[in-house]
Design a protein around this motif. Structure first.
Motif, PDB file in Angstrom:
ATOM      1  N   LEU A 343      88.996 -71.159  65.607  1.00 23.96           N
ATOM      2  CA  LEU A 343      87.718 -71.554  65.025  1.00 23.96           C
ATOM      3  C   LEU A 343      87.641 -73.076  64.913  1.00 23.96           C
ATOM      4  O   LEU A 343      88.656 -73.758  64.753  1.00 23.96           O
ATOM      5  CB  LEU A 343      87.546 -70.924  63.647  1.00 23.96           C
ATOM      6  CG  LEU A 343      87.447 -69.391  63.615  1.00 23.96           C
ATOM      7  CD1 LEU A 343      87.369 -68.898  62.169  1.00 23.96           C
ATOM      8  CD2 LEU A 343      86.236 -68.908  64.407  1.00 23.96           C
ATOM      9  N   ILE A 344      86.416 -73.590  64.982  1.00 20.08           N
ATOM     10  CA  ILE A 344      86.207 -75.033  64.886  1.00 20.08           C
ATOM     11  C   ILE A 344      86.402 -75.478  63.443  1.00 20.08           C
ATOM     12  O   ILE A 344      85.726 -74.989  62.536  1.00 20.08           O
ATOM     13  CB  ILE A 344      84.806 -75.417  65.378  1.00 20.08           C
ATOM     14  CG1 ILE A 344      84.658 -75.058  66.859  1.00 20.08           C
ATOM     15  CG2 ILE A 344      84.534 -76.895  65.158  1.00 20.08           C
ATOM     16  CD1 ILE A 344      83.276 -75.289  67.413  1.00 20.08           C
ATOM     17  N   ARG A 345      87.323 -76.374  63.201  1.00 20.70           N
ATOM     18  CA  ARG A 345      87.553 -76.931  61.868  1.00 20.70           C
ATOM     19  C   ARG A 345      86.636 -78.122  61.626  1.00 20.70           C
ATOM     20  O   ARG A 345      86.019 -78.250  60.575  1.00 20.70           O
ATOM     21  CB  ARG A 345      89.027 -77.351  61.727  1.00 20.70           C
ATOM     22  CG  ARG A 345      89.377 -78.054  60.432  1.00 20.70           C
ATOM     23  CD  ARG A 345      89.381 -77.117  59.237  1.00 20.70           C
ATOM     24  NE  ARG A 345      90.388 -76.089  59.351  1.00 20.70           N
ATOM     25  CZ  ARG A 345      91.665 -76.241  58.988  1.00 20.70           C
ATOM     26  NH1 ARG A 345      92.081 -77.405  58.525  1.00 20.70           N
ATOM     27  NH2 ARG A 345      92.510 -75.239  59.095  1.00 20.70           N
ATOM     28  N   ILE A 346      86.580 -79.037  62.596  1.00 27.74           N
ATOM     29  CA  ILE A 346      85.681 -80.194  62.530  1.00 27.74           C
ATOM     30  C   ILE A 346      84.731 -80.106  63.711  1.00 27.74           C
ATOM     31  O   ILE A 346      85.158 -80.159  64.860  1.00 27.74           O
ATOM     32  CB  ILE A 346      86.466 -81.521  62.581  1.00 27.74           C
ATOM     33  CG1 ILE A 346      87.438 -81.620  61.413  1.00 27.74           C
ATOM     34  CG2 ILE A 346      85.509 -82.710  62.573  1.00 27.74           C
ATOM     35  CD1 ILE A 346      88.354 -82.827  61.483  1.00 27.74           C
ATOM     36  N   PRO A 347      83.418 -79.910  63.470  1.00 25.62           N
ATOM     37  CA  PRO A 347      82.468 -79.847  64.591  1.00 25.62           C
ATOM     38  C   PRO A 347      82.440 -81.162  65.353  1.00 25.62           C
ATOM     39  O   PRO A 347      82.929 -82.188  64.888  1.00 25.62           O
ATOM     40  CB  PRO A 347      81.124 -79.578  63.888  1.00 25.62           C
ATOM     41  CG  PRO A 347      81.476 -79.054  62.536  1.00 25.62           C
ATOM     42  CD  PRO A 347      82.775 -79.717  62.171  1.00 25.62           C
ATOM     43  N   LEU A 348      81.851 -81.121  66.541  1.00 25.71           N
ATOM     44  CA  LEU A 348      81.787 -82.305  67.390  1.00 25.71           C
ATOM     45  C   LEU A 348      81.202 -83.503  66.649  1.00 25.71           C
ATOM     46  O   LEU A 348      80.143 -83.412  66.032  1.00 25.71           O
ATOM     47  CB  LEU A 348      80.938 -82.028  68.628  1.00 25.71           C
ATOM     48  CG  LEU A 348      81.596 -81.232  69.759  1.00 25.71           C
ATOM     49  CD1 LEU A 348      80.577 -80.935  70.839  1.00 25.71           C
ATOM     50  CD2 LEU A 348      82.774 -81.980  70.341  1.00 25.71           C
TER      51      LEU A 348
END
Length: 623
Positions: A343-348
């Motif tokens: 899962l993405i922890r810090i988005p782009l």
């Protein structure tokens, strides 16, 4: 039956065609090469523009002067305050990222955390600082810098701010990585015509370094395994014919090097160890898709685990998250992913420019940085260029064009709002490589009614915002083309060979070049691929595409027919779109004309940026 004789007229036209091509090549190469021997060219000095151009409008007059103003560029929200501050309790838990980030005209070192620390500049000056590596105790940063005029290794003591030089050679030294006991540094060095890996004793840098690799292959990007048992160094090598991940086992002399990626179908780069040394991550590129994979060092036969998208992974200090640089065609972003779930922890997060190396640790880093907050250099970098308008506001249509002084092109003109950027890019490239690429263009402004090549009509050249650079230096070895597939689209990266090859200009390449002209070799398999990949070019180069992007000039994907249609590759085309789609830009140049062709956009969804607007290279229009 006798064959008919060839017409003398046909022969005459063929001779004229050959002479015209030779004359065209000589016309372009003569300002660059004063010597008639192309193998040892003598290049003129780079252009020096001491006065700011006045952007005199061209004499091309439209039938009417429209009054509508261009569409505004969408605002990109910022995440960081302008004043440096930090949440040290959060940093004690999650650590600090040290990265090398484009900062105005140079790369400098910054400390950063997406949640707890805005970008904190650690180095400044008129030189590049790249490839940061944090010492195991978190108090020092090893990095490569051009501050002496050549690429050497340095250390920055975060407690005292002292910078010490470790190597002093004309050869390029870069990509340092610490041994677990901080006694040694492994690094890449350009010797004997290619990159190899060496070991340097930190306490005695005056001693000759130990040679770890000695192959005709390109060996680079070393990463030393952390922990008490850190007796392995991962690196990238093309000794198998492809860029793959290898490990040097320092305790095994008989079988020191092993290939762990073993995938001839992918390009593998940027190895990165987990904090405990149990896992190794790297970036794998297959069919235009870049993914982050994890290899289990304790169970080598276990299948690779895919985590997320990116091309330069680093582990967080807890070993639960991987962050990475994420490259898109005309921007650089940053993101992180959970190891277990993906899962993405810090988005782009959109960054203001390219990244050239990063590392992530806790150790003593937060305490060391606390003393640096008050002493940090100014957070504002000088813009690379500022437009100087001959008329304010700039009129729409062809009356808004400005002549490009000293540039050879069919119509040497661009919009008055972008010509200073072109002049700045031309000057910068000339100073970096020692010769003037942009004094001769295939095209700048091209009227919409000009008969262009099939599929190229009403292009960005017709907006006054585009240029087509000359590709003739590629024929004589002064330009290299790298193919970059991104998803289903093909992009290109252009490198220019520096005039001085003593290490004072440019850096060695690690990417294999693409020979697009080999499609005409008569080999059907090469023709069907639109060319072929060749080896890594020798010598020192600069990345023209990266510098063009820093001045606001975007590249474009190849057309779908580029494999069989050479102009469709479009690797020479660059434009300053300012966020406009093609139809809008054309309508501004030709008011009242209906461009029924569907809009072609060359921009991506805006992402939040990690720096305040002052630190970007976006120009501010003069009043």
């Amino acid at each position: 039956m006798k064959s008919k004789p060839v017409s003398k007229v046909v022969l005459y036209l063929l001779v004229l065609f050959i002479i015209a091509n030779i004359a065209g090549t000589i016309y372009f190469l003569w300002p660059i090469f004063e010597s008639s021997v192309l193998t040892t060219p003598t290049l003129p000095p780079a252009p020096t523009i001491t006065e700011t151009p006045t952007s005199t409008p061209t004499e091309i007059i439209p039938t009417e002067i429209p009054t509508e103003s261009p569409s505004p560029t969408p605002e990109i929200p910022t995440l960081t305050p302008t004043e440096p501050s930090a949440n040290f309790s959060g940093l004690q838990q999650q650590g600090v990222i040290i990265l090398s980030l484009a900062d105005g005209a140079y790369f400098h070192l910054f400390a950063y955390h997406p949640q707890y620390l805005p970008l904190l500049r650690l180095t400044d000056g008129e030189y590049d600082d790249i490839d940061p590596s944090i010492s195991p105790d978190g108090t020092k940063i090893a990095f490569s810098s051009h501050r002496s005029g050549y690429w050497d290794l340095y250390t920055l003591d975060l407690l005292t701010g002292e910078i010490s030089q470790l190597t002093s050679t004309p050869e390029y030294d870069g990509s340092p990585t610490w041994s677990p006991d901080s006694q040694w540094i492994a690094y890449e060095s350009y010797t004997k015509g290619n990159l190899d890996i060496y070991l340097l004793e930190v306490a005695h840098p005056e001693k000759a370094p130990l040679e770890l690799t000695n192959e005709p292959s390109t060996d680079f990007s070393p990463r030393w395994m952390p922990g008490e048992t850190g007796r392995q160094i991962a690196f990238v090598s093309d000794r198998s014919g492809e860029d793959e991940i290898w490990i040097a086992r320092l305790d095994n002399f008989n079988e020191r090097f092993i290939n762990i990626s073993l995938d001839s179908e992918s390009k593998d780069t940027h190895p990165s160890w987990s904090p405990d040394g149990r896992f190794l991550s790297w970036a794998k590129k297959t069919n235009g898709i870049e993914t982050l994979v994890i290899w289990n060092n304790t169970n080598p036969n276990e299948p690779l685990k895919t985590v997320g998208t990116g091309d330069w992974p680093i582990w967080d200090p807890t070993g639960t998250t991987i962050a990475s640089r994420v490259l898109q065609p005309n921007l650089t972003a940053f993101a992180s992913y959970e190891i277990e779930t993906g899962l993405i922890r810090i988005p782009l997060i959109r960054l203001p420019g390219p990244i050239q190396g990063m590392d992530w640790k806790i150790a003593g880093l937060p305490q060391a940085l606390s003393s640096r907050l008050a002493e940090a250099p100014s957070p504002t970098a000088e813009p690379l260029w500022t437009p100087i308008l001959a008329k304010d506001p700039v009129p729409a249509g062809m009356d808004g064009l400005a002549v490009l002084d000293g540039v050879s092109a069919p119509t040497p003109a661009l919009l008055d709002s972008v010509d200073e950027s072109f002049v700045g890019l031309r000057t910068r490239i000339g100073n970096l490589v020692g010769w003037d690429l942009l004094n001769s263009l295939k095209a700048a402004f091209t009227d919409k009614d000009t008969n262009e090549e099939p599929g190229m009509q009403n292009s960005w050249l017709s907006t006054g915002r585009g240029i087509s650079i000359n590709d003739l230096p590629m024929n004589s070895g002064w330009m290299a083309l790298v193919r970059e597939d991104m998803g289903t689209q093909t992009y290109w990266r252009i490198f220019l060979k520096t005039r001085t090859q003593d290490g004072s200009q440019g850096r060695p390449m690690t990417d294999k070049a693409w020979d697009i002209t080999s499609r005409n070799s008569g080999d059907p398999s090469v023709y069907e691929k639109g060319g072929k990949e060749i080896g890594v070019p020798e010598g020192y180069w600069i990345d023209f595409t990266e510098w063009a992007a820093r001045y606001g000039w975007e590249r474009f994907p190849a057309l779908s027919n580029w494999i069989t249609y050479y102009p469709g590759a479009r690797f020479t085309l660059f434009a300053m779109t300012d966020g406009l789609d093609l139809n809008t830009a054309l309508s501004q140049m030709y008011p009242g004309v209906n461009f029924s062709k569907p809009a072609v956009k060359n921009t991506l969804t805006p992402l939040p940026t990690a720096v305040p607007p002052e630190a970007t290279s976006t120009p501010v229009k003069s009043k």
